[in-house]
Motif scaffolding. Structure first.
Motif: not given
Length: 287
Positions: A10-23, A85-92
């Protein structure tokens, strides 16, 4: 141990998804002043109006009230996942914006950015979280309108931000490109969210129905059901074999039927969200 792996997944999917969106947003959309709608797109509009600030920081600020509402309405897991997701996507978004990169022309950027953002959001949704903002509202609307695919809800909601993009930037082409992004993103979200949930329903008409049903059970490990029918021309009673198989089993099913009765009449159609033994199970939180 199983629960631990589920939490890690669950955590890995959230991190990878947030990173893909930000990229996708930082490398393809933001440089061309086009967006996916939602809060990140709204943040881009606000930045243009204010004349300062970063998309990532503004996204986080706009997210706070929506995030609190969504966390209270949907539950602890969604709250925690959405926070990540919010913090990761915003920061990335701000981090990836620092990458030296010449973005392609707007249409290519809209297509590739839409695919990346849609894939990222889809992964986050599958994990039971969100990147905050409009994603929270989309999840809340999904709970209210359960028969509507989540990607379509997202498209409907993001259209308003796309229109604001055209107005604020005073460039209709940016709104049109953003519309392309919203459409592509919505389609990819649905493809990711429902990726494992497409099956095939086959209706087989043959005098060898018993042999076919038995072979489906033995060779494909799938059940079959008899539907009682009658030929409109022959007036003869007949049994129609109804079977549901995974998409990857379709070719094997057709070969199996033809080996038993090459003149069998076979109708195949796509099935979505098959519930029951051997397939998925119902969950009130399902997307």
């Amino acid at each position: 141990m199983k629960k631990l792996w589920q939490k890690i997944d669950w955590i890995v999917e959230t991190i990878l998804g947030s990173a893909a969106f930000a990229l996708g947003f930082a490398l393809f959309l933001d440089p061309n002043d086009i967006n996916t709608g939602g809060v990140s797109g709204l943040a881009m509009v606000v930045r243009e109006l204010l004349g300062f600030g970063s998309v990532g920081t503004l996204t986080m600020l706009i997210n706070i009230p929506l995030f609190l509402i969504g966390g209270a309405k949907i539950g602890k897991k969604f709250f925690v996942g959405s926070f990540i997701g919010m913090v990761l996507s915003s920061v990335l978004i701000d981090v990836f914006a620092l990458i030296p990169w010449n973005a392609p022309e707007p249409l290519v950027s809209a297509l590739y950015g839409g695919v990346l953002c849609g894939a990222g959001l889809g992964m986050v949704f599958v994990a039971g979280a969100s990147t905050g903002g409009s994603d929270i509202l989309v999840r809340l609307l999904k709970k209210r309108y359960r028969n509507v695919p989540i990607g379509r809800i997202s498209i409907f909601f993001d259209t308003t931000v796309v229109l604001l993009t055209g107005i604020v930037f005073k460039d209709i082409s940016k709104a049109l490109y953003s519309g392309v992004v919203v459409f592509v993103c919505g389609q990819v979200i649905d493809a990711v969210v429902y990726r494992f949930d497409y099956s095939r329903v086959a209706m087989i008409i043959s005098p060898e129905h018993e042999a076919i049903a038995q072979a489906i059970g033995e060779k494909l490990d799938r059940g079959a059901t008899y539907l009682h029918g009658a030929g409109s021309y022959s007036k003869k009673d007949m049994e129609v074999v109804l079977a549901v198989v995974r998409k990857g089993q379709l070719a094997e099913l057709k070969e199996l039927v033809m080996n038993i009765d090459e003149s069998a009449f076979v109708i195949v159609q796509e099935a979505h969200q098959v519930l029951g033994d051997g397939f998925s199970h119902y969950s009130p939180d399902a997307l």
